[in-house]
Design an enzyme around this catalytic site. Structure first.
Site, PDB file in Angstrom:
ATOM      1  N   CYS A 130      25.751  56.428  40.434  1.00  0.00           N
ATOM      2  CA  CYS A 130      24.363  56.917  40.459  1.00  0.00           C
ATOM      3  C   CYS A 130      23.347  55.784  40.445  1.00  0.00           C
ATOM      4  CB  CYS A 130      24.124  57.873  39.287  1.00  0.00           C
ATOM      5  SG  CYS A 130      24.723  57.286  37.696  1.00  0.00           S
ATOM      6  N   HIS A 242      17.346  58.116  36.017  1.00  0.00           N
ATOM      7  CA  HIS A 242      17.659  56.698  35.805  1.00  0.00           C
ATOM      8  C   HIS A 242      16.479  55.840  36.270  1.00  0.00           C
ATOM      9  CE1 HIS A 242      21.568  57.793  34.676  1.00  0.00           C
ATOM     10  NE2 HIS A 242      22.280  57.285  35.660  1.00  0.00           N
TER      11      HIS A 242
END
EC number: 1.2.1.11
Length: 346
Positions: A130, A242
Site C-alpha cells: 500500500c 497513509h
C-alpha cells in the site's frame, strides 16, 4: 461481454472494499462469487447497495470457467490457491505480498506500468504494498521529467494496514485510556493509541524492516531498477489513510513550475499545494477517495536537484482494493481477460 469474477478473502477489510469498488465502478461482471475460509462459509457480504452474496469455501472452489480472481486472503493462502486459479485459466490479481518479487509475475500500478500486464504469462498479477502504490503514482511524472536517482521516504501508516484487528486495537486502547482500563498491545509491539511505532513487519539483518525493504524493491520493479530508496516506515494512530514525507534526488535540474504542472496533469494524482494554513491534504480528507494527493511541494536545497513533498492516500483503496480493480479494468482494456486472452496461448 461480462466476466465471471471471484473475490477471495471476501470477509476481510480489503475483500469487502473490493466488492464495494467493483460495484461502484460498474465493472463488467455477469457473475460475482465471494470466497473465504471454511470458517466464514454461509456468512453474507454486500455487493453494491442491493445485492447480498453468501460466502463460499475457497478451499473447495472450482475456478474453471471463471475469468478473474481478486485475492486478498493472506499470503500463505494465496500461495496455495492463486496458482490453482491460474491453472484453471482464471486470471489472478493478488493483494498479498507473496508473489510481488517472483520472476514472471508483473507488479502493477496501472497509472505507472500498465503495459507490464502483457507479461502475466503465469496468470498471476501482484498488487504492490500500500505504501509503495501511492508513492510510485506520485513519483512517475517526476521521474519522467527529472529522472529520479534516490528517494528518501518516511511513512505515517494507518492501523487499517494491519487489518481489522489493528483498527480494533486502536479503538480499544483509545477508549481504555479515557476510562483507565489497562492498555494491552496485541497486534502491535507497543501501545498505538496516542503513540507512533517505527516498526512495521519483521526486522531484517541490516536493521531495516520488511516493510521498508518492500518499498525499496517494489519501487525498483515498478518504476526503475536504478532508483535507490531509503524508507522509514512508521505506524501512527490513524484508522485509514497513509501519509508519506518524500524527498527525491534527481539527475536533471528541478524546475518547480514544471513539477507542479506534471503532477497536476498526472493520472491518479491531485495536487493541492497552497502555501497557507490548511492548504494541504491530511489522511482524514482522503478517506473514500481514489486519488493520491500531493502537497507541500518544494525545492530541497540540501542536495543537488532535490525536491520534497507530502503524499496522502486511502490505503484500503489505492493501496489495495482500488488498484486491484484498476488492474482488472486494464486487463479488459488491453483484451487480456477471458478465455480468449492471448496470455493463455503460451
Amino acid at each position: 461481454m461480462g466476466y465471471r469474477v471471484a473475490v477471495a478473502g471476501a470477509t476481510g477489510a480489503v475483500g469487502r472494499e473490493l466488492l464495494r469498488i467493483l460495484a461502484e465502478r460498474n465493472f463488467p461482471a455477469d457473475e460475482i462469487v465471494a470466497l473465504a475460509s471454511s470458517r466464514s462459509v454461509g456468512k453474507e457480504v454486500s455487493f453494491g447497495d442491493k445485492k447480498i452474496l453468501k460466502v463460499q469455501n475457497l478451499e473447495t472452489f472450482d475456478f474453471h470457467g471463471w475469468d478473474l480472481g481478486l485475492f486478498s486472503p493472506g499470503g500463505a493462502v494465496s500461495a496455495i490457491y492463486a496458482p490453482k486459479a491460474a491453472a484453471a485459466h482464471c486470471m489472478v490479481v493478488d493483494n498479498t505480498s507473496h508473489f510481488r518479487m517472483e520472476p514472471g509475475v508483473p507488479l502493477v500500478v496501472p497509472e505507472v506500468n500498465a503495459t507490464a500486464l502483457q507479461k502475466a504469462k503465469k496468470g498471476i498479477i501482484a498488487n504492490p504494498n500500500c505504501s509503495t502504490a501511492q508513492m510510485v503514482v506520485a513519483l512517475k511524472p517526476l521521474h519522467e521529467l527529472f529522472k529520479i536517482r534516490r528517494v528518501v521516504v518516511s511513512t505515517y501508516q494507518a492501523v487499517s494496514g494491519a487489518g481489522k484487528t489493528g483498527m480494533d486495537e486502536l479503538f480499544t486502547q483509545t477508549r481504555g485510556s479515557f476510562v483507565h482500563d489497562p492498555i494491552e498491545a496485541k497486534q502491535f509491539t507497543k501501545q498505538i493509541a496516542f503513540n507512533v511505532i517505527p516498526h512495521i513487519d519483521r526486522f531484517l539483518e541490516d536493521g531495516s524492516t520488511k516493510e521498508e525493504w518492500k518499498m525499496a524493491v517494489e519501487t525498483r520493479k515498478i518504476l526503475d531498477p536504478d532508483i535507490q530508496v531509503l524508507a522509514t516506515c512508521v505506524r501512527v494512530p490513524v484508522f485509514i489513510g497513509h501519509s508519506e514525507a518524500i524527498s527525491i534526488e534527481c539527475e536533471r535540474p528541478i524546475d518547480l513550475r514544471k513539477a507542479q504542472e506534471a503532477l497536476r496533469h498526472a493520472p491518479g494524482v491531485i495536487l493541492r499545494d497552497e502555501r497557507e494554513d490548511g492548504g494541504y491534504v491530511t489522511p482524514v480528507e482522503c478517506v473514500g477517495e481514489d486519488d493520491t494527493y500531493v502537497s507541500r511541494l518544494r525545492i530541497d536545497p540540501t542536495v543537488e536537484n532535490g525536491l520534497a513533498f507530502w503524499c496522502v492516500s486511502d490505503n484500503l483503496r489505492k493501496g489495495a482494493a482500488l488498484n486491484a480493480v484498476q488492474i482488472a479494468e486494464s486487463l479488459v482494456e488491453q483484451k487480456l481477460l477471458g478465455k480468449n486472452s492471448p496470455l493463455w496461448k503460451n
